[in-house]
Design a protein around this motif. Sequence first.
Motif, short mmCIF file in Angstrom:
data_model
loop_
_atom_site.label_atom_id
_atom_site.label_comp_id
_atom_site.label_asym_id
_atom_site.label_seq_id
_atom_site.Cartn_x
_atom_site.Cartn_y
_atom_site.Cartn_z
N GLY A 109 -75.46 -37.64 21.40
CA GLY A 109 -75.22 -38.87 22.17
C GLY A 109 -75.76 -38.50 23.64
N GLY A 110 -76.88 -36.87 24.02
CA GLY A 110 -77.33 -36.68 24.88
C GLY A 110 -78.88 -37.16 24.26
N GLY A 111 -79.66 -36.76 23.37
CA GLY A 111 -80.74 -37.48 23.34
C GLY A 111 -81.45 -38.86 23.32
N LEU A 112 -82.80 -38.85 22.94
CA LEU A 112 -83.27 -40.31 23.42
C LEU A 112 -82.90 -41.30 22.70
CD1 LEU A 112 -86.69 -38.97 23.64
CD2 LEU A 112 -85.67 -39.62 25.79
N LYS A 113 -82.80 -42.69 22.71
CA LYS A 113 -82.24 -43.58 22.04
C LYS A 113 -82.93 -45.08 21.85
CE LYS A 113 -77.11 -43.15 23.49
NZ LYS A 113 -76.32 -43.36 24.41
N TRP A 114 -83.37 -45.01 20.93
CA TRP A 114 -84.69 -46.40 20.57
C TRP A 114 -83.83 -47.69 20.97
CZ3 TRP A 114 -89.17 -45.53 18.81
CH2 TRP A 114 -89.78 -44.42 18.46
N GLN A 115 -84.80 -48.43 21.36
CA GLN A 115 -84.41 -49.60 21.80
C GLN A 115 -84.91 -50.29 21.02
OE1 GLN A 115 -83.54 -50.28 25.98
NE2 GLN A 115 -82.14 -49.01 25.84
N MET A 116 -84.87 -51.90 20.18
CA MET A 116 -85.34 -52.63 19.45
C MET A 116 -84.96 -54.11 20.39
SD MET A 116 -86.67 -50.79 17.24
CE MET A 116 -87.61 -51.71 16.10
#
Length: 89
Positions: free
Chosen positions: A81-88
């Motif tokens: 949960g602490g990293g970057l998240k991709w948003q589509m």
Amino acid sequence: MSRRLNKSMGMCLPCLGGAADDVVVTPDPETRRQQLAEAAEKRQKETAYRGVKNPEAVERKRKKQEEAEKQAMSTSVSGGGGGLKWQMG
């Protein structure tokens, strides 16, 4: 001339008589390989710690840092949960 030749040849014979005592027995290939590996490891350690007053402290610090990095990697992989998240979108 033959007299000179005989004289010089006779001088070498005593040297050859003691040559059998001076023979160095070479170890078998596996033992030799082990000795070379140990010598190489010793040279690497000497080179790595050249100029360092307390090599044991440096080694402890390096191991501690490696452990901290491993723990950080395992925490980030398991947590997720602490990293970057991709948003589509």
